[in-house]
Design an enzyme around this catalytic site. Structure first.
Site, PDB file in Angstrom:
ATOM      1  N   ALA A  22       0.826  -1.220   0.000  1.00 24.42           N
ATOM      2  CA  ALA A  22       0.000   0.000   0.000  1.00 24.42           C
ATOM      3  C   ALA A  22       0.853   1.260   0.000  1.00 24.42           C
ATOM      4  O   ALA A  22       0.543   2.235  -0.695  1.00 24.42           O
ATOM      5  CB  ALA A  22      -0.909  -0.006   1.226  1.00 24.42           C
ATOM      6  N   THR A  50       0.309  -6.054   2.888  1.00 23.27           N
ATOM      7  CA  THR A  50      -0.953  -5.385   2.531  1.00 23.27           C
ATOM      8  C   THR A  50      -1.982  -6.395   2.031  1.00 23.27           C
ATOM      9  O   THR A  50      -3.152  -6.362   2.420  1.00 23.27           O
ATOM     10  CB  THR A  50      -0.698  -4.317   1.444  1.00 23.27           C
ATOM     11  N   GLU A 121     -12.604  -2.881  16.422  1.00 21.46           N
ATOM     12  CA  GLU A 121     -11.564  -3.825  16.858  1.00 21.46           C
ATOM     13  C   GLU A 121     -11.041  -3.384  18.221  1.00 21.46           C
ATOM     14  O   GLU A 121     -11.454  -2.347  18.752  1.00 21.46           O
ATOM     15  CB  GLU A 121     -10.427  -3.878  15.819  1.00 21.46           C
ATOM     16  N   HIS A 249       0.042 -10.516  17.277  1.00 24.96           N
ATOM     17  CA  HIS A 249      -1.423 -10.557  17.153  1.00 24.96           C
ATOM     18  C   HIS A 249      -1.912 -11.674  18.064  1.00 24.96           C
ATOM     19  O   HIS A 249      -1.384 -12.783  18.024  1.00 24.96           O
ATOM     20  CB  HIS A 249      -1.837 -10.803  15.701  1.00 24.96           C
ATOM     21  N   HIS A 357       3.414 -10.065  14.412  1.00 26.68           N
ATOM     22  CA  HIS A 357       2.459  -9.524  13.442  1.00 26.68           C
ATOM     23  C   HIS A 357       2.893  -8.198  12.838  1.00 26.68           C
ATOM     24  O   HIS A 357       2.793  -7.993  11.639  1.00 26.68           O
ATOM     25  CB  HIS A 357       1.127  -9.353  14.170  1.00 26.68           C
TER      26      HIS A 357
END
Ligand code: FAD
Ligand code: SIN
Length: 539
Positions: A22, A50, A121, A249, A357
């Site tokens: 990105a 991405t 989230e 994560h 992550h």
């Protein structure tokens, strides 16, 4: 790579962009109207973090959300050490960047009434995450690639691996971290198909090489995420910051042997999924009032703690109480993947465990994305803008990449006329080197390094563990450096060299911390002492 005659060649361009995620692609699109751009990427264009992003991209869109709430959530999650200017910049520029993405063809999900459907989230006080099902990154990447491919001023070189940045060092001058006025003139780039090293000269160079997940044993990141840009910038004497803040994560699918680990998006918890131990008991309320939707560092540490105390390899994530059709409709990718390994998430709990992550640190940049080296910008996950502080708020990274690409595009375009192409850089010289005969020398050292980093420099650290990791990494570093000096380059050798350098930076910057804060948690400093963190959590 087999020993073959080396083919050498030079390329010249206004902008050299390293990386096709990105950050790199959106930057290229913004400068290409009035300049020539070469994008190099080490695999196919869509091999990047991405493409894997699931949950979505943050932007304040509708009331009752507002900029101040997004700023506050980012600061609290970052344990109070985010750079307020970077936070304000990203939050306030986000809505315009979303418009740019939509104009480039990104389709964010909408409700039947035609409003954007916003997800939530961990750490977010409002629903503010735009998404495309649970495949937001792939949708963004698809749109950007299609724009880039049809742009006449952008040349894309796939299977081109950037090896090192060019500076005054390559003109024979001594460059140290204290040398004033270091400039970047482009990069040495290995053409992986033709097996040669090209010299690419550029007036401006942009590192957008993504994350570092592969430094660890278990990661959600694809194989390309080996921290190349951070290592290259460090060798070129740029300032690297905040490397101790590696985000794990909390919920990667527990499926031993699979690399990268498949992500079970935090949006599933935003949708109501609850974390449970293997005996089906909820546990997050013991650790944080936000329960399963607490900031990511707290959730990862809580899971780690439960697993260690109970001797388990995973915990469960339970979404069976929600309507099955709605779950499948919102999370088709996660549903399909779990079903492929025999788990129907509408009826059964999902086994999950934390995985490396995201890298909150990286090449330090200012508000324009410019590094401490002139003519060198760093964007996206490779950079350290100050937005994330000690812990990244979920879904803040894609928007950071797009906002800083926009900043850097405008800043570099305004200065491009000041920079010429630097001639006199010698061709890559590998006289006297030979092809690596035994790849095991590389692959085994990579595995050892990943074990060391996961076991000693993971979610929970201590002074003893960090020192042990440093000593062991030094041995691997020396072995690899010896091999590097006598070998013709190949991708695996360069990646290992970069990962060792990144591992070293993580350890060194973690050792300098005399506190536990955000993602850096040390048993020797058990309290989160930073005043910016609103809720102290002790383990
Ligand atoms: P990348 O997209 O990783 O692109 C890096 C590029 O650099 C790649 O093309 C790579 O091949 C290339 N490259 C690397 N080294 C070299 C080299 N030496 N030479 C040439 N090319 C090189 N963030 C969010 O905001 N929302 C989410 O929902 C979200 N979900 C995620 C889910 C997963 C599974 C993962 C792994 C990450 C997620 N993230 C999410 C984080 C986010 O995806 C990344 O931080 C972001 O996409 C990084 O973009 P980038 O352009 O900086 O890097
Ligand atoms: C996720 O979907 O859980 C990942 C979001 C992120 O990493 O920002």
């Amino acid at each position: 790579m087999a020993a073959q005659p080396v083919l050498k060649m030079n390329l010249e361009t206004d902008y050299l962009v390293i990386g096709s995620g990105a950050a790199g692609l959106s930057f290229a699109l913004k400068v290409a109207e009035s300049a020539h751009v070469v994008i190099v990427t080490k695999g196919e264009m869509n091999e990047c973090n991405t493409d894997y992003a699931q949950g979505g991209i943050c932007s304040v869109t509708y009331e009752p959300d507002n900029f101040q709430k997004h700023i506050d959530d980012t600061m609290v999650c970052g344990a109070g050490i985010c750079d307020p200017k970077a936070v304000e910049l990203v939050v306030t520029r986000a809505p315009q960047m979303i418009k740019d993405l939509v104009q480039w063809g990104v389709r964010f999900d909408k409700t039947v009434e035609g409003r954007y459907e916003l997800a939530r989230e961990g750490g977010h006080s409002e629903h503010r995450i735009l998404h495309h099902k649970d495949e937001t990154g792939a949708e963004i990447e698809r749109s950007l690639i299609s724009q880039v491919k049809s742009h006449k001023n952008i040349e894309v070189l796939e299977y081109h691996f950037a090896v090192d940045l060019l500076t005054q060092h390559h003109l024979g001058q001594l460059v140290t971290r204290h040398t004033p006025g270091v400039e970047c003139y482009g990069a040495y780039v290995m053409d992986l198909k033709r097996e040669c090293i090209k010299t690419i000269l550029a007036r401006v160079t942009v590192i957008a090489t993504g994350g570092v997940g592969n430094v660890y044993n278990v990661t959600t990141n694809p194989g390309v995420a080996t921290g190349d840009g951070i290592a290259m910038a460090h060798r070129a004497k740029a300032i690297i910051s905040n490397m101790e803040f590696i985000q794990f994560h909390p919920t990667a699918l527990y499926n031993p042997g699979e690399r990268p680990s498949f992500l079970i998006s935090e949006a599933l918890r935003g949708f109501g999924a609850i974390l449970k131990t293997q005996d089906g008991k909820e546990f997050m309320h013991k650790y944080h009032p936000m329960g399963s939707l607490a900031p990511r560092d707290v959730v990862a540490r809580s899971i780690d703690n439960e697993m260690k105390v109970r001797g388990d390899d995973f915990v469960y994530l339970d979404i069976t109480h929600r309507d099955a059709r709605e779950t499948i409709n919102h999370f088709p990718n996660i549903y399909r993947k779990c079903l492929s390994i025999g788990i129907d998430i509408t009826k059964e709990m999902i086994p999950v465990a934390p995985a490396a992550h995201y890298c909150c640190g990286g090449v330090q940049v200012d508000l324009n994305g410019e590094t401490s080296i002139k003519r060198l910008y760093a964007l996206g996950e490779t950079s350290c803008t100050g937005l994330h502080g000690a812990n990244r708020l979920a879904s803040n990274s894609l928007i950071e990449a797009i906002v800083y690409a926009d900043q850097a595009a405008r800043h570099s375009a305004a200065h491009l006329h000041e920079y010429g192409l630097q001639h006199g850089i010698p061709q890559w010289n590998d006289d006297g080197t030979t092809a690596t005969e035994e790849m095991i020398l590389i692959t085994q050292n990579a595995k050892e390094m990943q074990q060391i980093m996961s076991n000693y420099v993971g979610i929970v650290r201590s002074n003893l563990r960090l020192e042990r990791a440093r000593r062991r990494l030094e041995i691997i570093f020396k072995e690899n450096e010896e091999l590097y000096l006598k070998s013709k380059l190949n991708k695996e050798l360069c990646e290992l060299r970069n990962m060792i350098e990144v591992g070293y930076l993580i350890i060194k910057q973690a050792q300098a911390m005399k506190t536990s804060i955000g993602l850096h948690y040390s048993l020797d400093y058990p309290l989160e002492t930073c005043v910016g963190r609103k809720i102290a959590t002790e383990f």
